[in-house]
Design a protein around this motif. Structure first.
Motif, PDB file in Angstrom:
ATOM      1  N   LEU A   1       0.851  -1.189   0.000  1.00 31.11           N
ATOM      2  CA  LEU A   1       0.000   0.000   0.000  1.00 31.11           C
ATOM      3  C   LEU A   1       0.887   1.240   0.000  1.00 31.11           C
ATOM      4  O   LEU A   1       1.783   1.377   0.847  1.00 31.11           O
ATOM      5  N   GLN A   2       0.652   2.132  -0.948  1.00 30.64           N
ATOM      6  CA  GLN A   2       1.443   3.353  -1.026  1.00 30.64           C
ATOM      7  C   GLN A   2       1.003   4.341   0.069  1.00 30.64           C
ATOM      8  O   GLN A   2      -0.187   4.512   0.317  1.00 30.64           O
ATOM      9  N   ASN A   3       2.009   4.992   0.692  1.00 29.29           N
ATOM     10  CA  ASN A   3       1.727   5.879   1.824  1.00 29.29           C
ATOM     11  C   ASN A   3       2.685   7.066   1.792  1.00 29.29           C
ATOM     12  O   ASN A   3       3.331   7.403   2.787  1.00 29.29           O
ATOM     13  N   GLU A   4       2.790   7.693   0.620  1.00 31.34           N
ATOM     14  CA  GLU A   4       3.783   8.749   0.432  1.00 31.34           C
ATOM     15  C   GLU A   4       3.534   9.966   1.315  1.00 31.34           C
ATOM     16  O   GLU A   4       4.475  10.687   1.665  1.00 31.34           O
ATOM     17  N   GLN A   5       2.294  10.215   1.680  1.00 32.53           N
ATOM     18  CA  GLN A   5       1.983  11.350   2.553  1.00 32.53           C
ATOM     19  C   GLN A   5       2.045  10.981   4.033  1.00 32.53           C
ATOM     20  O   GLN A   5       1.725  11.814   4.892  1.00 32.53           O
ATOM     21  N   ASN A   6       2.446   9.756   4.334  1.00 33.89           N
ATOM     22  CA  ASN A   6       2.521   9.266   5.722  1.00 33.89           C
ATOM     23  C   ASN A   6       1.180   9.413   6.452  1.00 33.89           C
ATOM     24  O   ASN A   6       1.131   9.729   7.645  1.00 33.89           O
ATOM     25  N   THR A   7       0.096   9.196   5.705  1.00 37.97           N
ATOM     26  CA  THR A   7      -1.238   9.291   6.288  1.00 37.97           C
ATOM     27  C   THR A   7      -1.508   8.144   7.247  1.00 37.97           C
ATOM     28  O   THR A   7      -2.102   8.328   8.318  1.00 37.97           O
ATOM     29  N   PHE A   8      -1.060   6.957   6.874  1.00 39.82           N
ATOM     30  CA  PHE A   8      -1.342   5.761   7.656  1.00 39.82           C
ATOM     31  C   PHE A   8      -0.126   5.364   8.478  1.00 39.82           C
ATOM     32  O   PHE A   8       1.021   5.638   8.101  1.00 39.82           O
ATOM     33  N   LYS A   9      -0.391   4.701   9.601  1.00 39.45           N
ATOM     34  CA  LYS A   9       0.666   4.274  10.511  1.00 39.45           C
ATOM     35  C   LYS A   9       0.606   2.760  10.685  1.00 39.45           C
ATOM     36  O   LYS A   9      -0.472   2.156  10.634  1.00 39.45           O
ATOM     37  N   PRO A  10       1.758   2.127  10.925  1.00 37.27           N
ATOM     38  CA  PRO A  10       1.749   0.687  11.209  1.00 37.27           C
ATOM     39  C   PRO A  10       0.891   0.386  12.431  1.00 37.27           C
ATOM     40  O   PRO A  10       0.890   1.141  13.412  1.00 37.27           O
ATOM     41  N   GLY A  11       0.145  -0.692  12.371  1.00 39.99           N
ATOM     42  CA  GLY A  11      -0.728  -1.076  13.479  1.00 39.99           C
ATOM     43  C   GLY A  11      -2.177  -0.702  13.266  1.00 39.99           C
ATOM     44  O   GLY A  11      -3.053  -1.182  14.002  1.00 39.99           O
ATOM     45  N   MET A  12      -2.468   0.151  12.265  1.00 40.10           N
ATOM     46  CA  MET A  12      -3.857   0.529  12.001  1.00 40.10           C
ATOM     47  C   MET A  12      -4.648  -0.673  11.486  1.00 40.10           C
ATOM     48  O   MET A  12      -4.149  -1.479  10.710  1.00 40.10           O
ATOM     49  N   GLN A  13      -5.908  -0.778  11.932  1.00 41.91           N
ATOM     50  CA  GLN A  13      -6.796  -1.823  11.450  1.00 41.91           C
ATOM     51  C   GLN A  13      -7.353  -1.429  10.078  1.00 41.91           C
ATOM     52  O   GLN A  13      -7.525  -0.245   9.781  1.00 41.91           O
ATOM     53  N   ALA A  14      -7.635  -2.432   9.259  1.00 40.09           N
ATOM     54  CA  ALA A  14      -8.131  -2.159   7.912  1.00 40.09           C
ATOM     55  C   ALA A  14      -9.069  -3.279   7.486  1.00 40.09           C
ATOM     56  O   ALA A  14      -9.113  -4.351   8.107  1.00 40.09           O
ATOM     57  N   GLN A  15      -9.808  -3.014   6.433  1.00 34.99           N
ATOM     58  CA  GLN A  15     -10.686  -4.010   5.817  1.00 34.99           C
ATOM     59  C   GLN A  15     -10.330  -4.154   4.348  1.00 34.99           C
ATOM     60  O   GLN A  15     -10.141  -3.154   3.647  1.00 34.99           O
ATOM     61  N   VAL A  16     -10.232  -5.390   3.897  1.00 36.24           N
ATOM     62  CA  VAL A  16      -9.990  -5.684   2.487  1.00 36.24           C
ATOM     63  C   VAL A  16     -11.332  -5.971   1.831  1.00 36.24           C
ATOM     64  O   VAL A  16     -12.139  -6.748   2.355  1.00 36.24           O
ATOM     65  N   LEU A  17     -11.591  -5.325   0.693  1.00 32.62           N
ATOM     66  CA  LEU A  17     -12.879  -5.433   0.017  1.00 32.62           C
ATOM     67  C   LEU A  17     -12.708  -6.197  -1.295  1.00 32.62           C
ATOM     68  O   LEU A  17     -12.001  -5.747  -2.192  1.00 32.62           O
ATOM     69  N   PHE A  18     -13.341  -7.365  -1.377  1.00 33.11           N
ATOM     70  CA  PHE A  18     -13.340  -8.158  -2.603  1.00 33.11           C
ATOM     71  C   PHE A  18     -14.701  -8.024  -3.269  1.00 33.11           C
ATOM     72  O   PHE A  18     -15.737  -8.209  -2.630  1.00 33.11           O
ATOM     73  N   THR A  19     -14.718  -7.718  -4.553  1.00 37.68           N
ATOM     74  CA  THR A  19     -15.969  -7.609  -5.307  1.00 37.68           C
ATOM     75  C   THR A  19     -16.061  -8.777  -6.282  1.00 37.68           C
ATOM     76  O   THR A  19     -15.112  -9.071  -7.003  1.00 37.68           O
ATOM     77  N   HIS A  20     -17.223  -9.441  -6.297  1.00 32.10           N
ATOM     78  CA  HIS A  20     -17.410 -10.579  -7.188  1.00 32.10           C
ATOM     79  C   HIS A  20     -18.828 -10.537  -7.773  1.00 32.10           C
ATOM     80  O   HIS A  20     -19.658  -9.711  -7.401  1.00 32.10           O
TER      81      HIS A  20
END
Length: 400
Positions: free
Chosen positions: A296-315
């Protein structure tokens, strides 16, 4: 004779009054009523004066009910940040979400070690978790070795300036002394300053060789360190890894190299894209799972290690009339959108929805391709009608 004349006049007036009343009644009865309008639930652009069949899809026409129009001025449009979008055919599918977590990209790890033995005189970074930029000061070091190298450089420079024209070998001595300082961690600017001032620094300031997040601090002020002793650990967070565990039915929806949508906790309204780089099947507690890793690109340092996330699969995608999820308002009366019927004029229209994912909603009834609806600011339009009309927009629509 006079009595007969009065009686005849009374009969004449009564006859005239009856004639006038009959004429007025006839005139009133002849006033045509406004014809009722009928429209197609699937194609609202089809409007006829009477019941019948839709010429497009063949459905029975229904009585058209007047909506509740809301007209805004330019200032209100800007303040409400209202944007519009035409309804179009788009791929829409069902979405499966799985939980994941952002972790450090181990490929961007670096350890800052002491280039020379000495004493840490000052720390510019005294806590972990702080972001540093390349070239930012990290610590000051007092080192006899560095003092000796600086003296050697100044001596070589003096010899070159005095004898360099007649003896070219002194230029190589100067370049060798400069190279030693650079290898011991001094920057080119520090070497240039030494050459200009001709005064060596007892405390040498060392800077960060790369940008990143300080994840480990292994030294304190006043501590003596050996050459090569680790001082800092810096992690490059311009890219992060997303790690998640998938079950077989979910693993079938993704392959290495796929682009996946990721919704990070705290930034749910703006999903980001990640690239799947690793799928590793494992057995845990007699269950087959697959560890998914994506970059995941994070060039603006918006996100930090340890943050929770959701992966979205579309089918199960299919092409259908669709709108962004924010354009559809849901309440006790069902779902409706705000159709732009004129310049800065919007009217609520009831719709029926089908497939829905995080980004889009399928519209099965109520809109036609090309209709323009409000996307951002739709909830503000809903609130405005509630405030002005004193009730639910669709309830008002149905009542009228």
């Amino acid at each position: 004779m006079r009595t007969l004349a009065c009686f005849m006049l009374t009969l004449l007036l009564a006859a005239c009054s009856t004639k006038d009343a009959s004429h007025q009644h006839a005139h009133t009865a002849e006033a045509p009523a406004a014809p009722a309008k009928y429209t197609c639930p699937m194609h609202p652009e089809v409007i006829q004066d009477g019941p019948g069949k839709c010429p497009v899809c063949g459905m029975d026409l229904v009585l058209k009910k007047e909506g509740v129009a809301l007209m805004l001025n330019e200032s209100q449009m800007r303040l409400a940040n209202i944007t519009t979008q035409p309804v179009s055919m788009q791929p829409v599918g069902q979405t499966v979400s799985i939980n994941g977590k952002l972790v450090l990209n181990e490929e961007g790890s670096s350890v800052i070690s002491s280039r020379a033995a000495g004493r840490i005189e000052k720390l510019f970074v005294k806590e972990t978790g702080r972001a540093v930029k390349k070239g930012e000061p990290l610590y000051e070091l007092y080192s006899e070795t560095l003092l000796t190298l600086q003296r050697e450089y100044l001596l070589a420079k003096e010899q070159y300036e005095t004898l360099g024209k007649d003896h070219p070998r002194y230029e190589s001595f100067l370049k060798s002394a400069e190279r030693k300082l650079l290898l011991y961690g001094l920057t080119q600017n520090q070497v240039n300053k030494l050459a200009t001032t001709k005064t060596f620094a007892e405390r040498v300031t060392f800077v960060a060789p790369t940008s990143g997040l300080v994840t480990e601090l292994k030294v304190a002020e006043g501590q003596y360190v050996a050459e090569g002793a680790p001082l800092f650990s810096i992690e490059n967070v311009n890219t992060l890894w997303l790690e998640a565990e998938t079950y077989p039915q979910e693993t079938a929806l993704v392959n290495v190299g796929d682009k996946i949508a990721v919704r990070v906790s705290g930034y749910e309204s703006t999903p980001v894209e990640a690239t799947v780089m690793f799928l590793s099947p494992e057995y845990r507690a007699n269950t087959l799972i697959t560890v998914l890793r994506a970059t995941l690109q994070n060039e603006q340092n918006t996100f930090k290690p340890g943050m929770q996330a959701q992966v979205l699969f579309t089918h199960s995608s299919r092409r259908a009339l669709a709108l962004p999820s924010d354009a559809v308002i849901r309440d006790g009366s069902g779902a409706h959108v705000y159709v732009q019927t004129g310049a800065r004029t919007f009217e609520p229209r009831e719709v029926k929805i089908g497939l829905e994912n995080f980004m889009q909603v399928e519209i099965t009834e109520g809109l036609a391709e090309g209709d323009t609806v409000a996307v951002s600011g739709a909830y503000l339009l809903y609130s405005e009608i509630v405030l002005k009309k004193g009730g639910d927009p669709m309830a008002i629509h149905q009542h009228e």
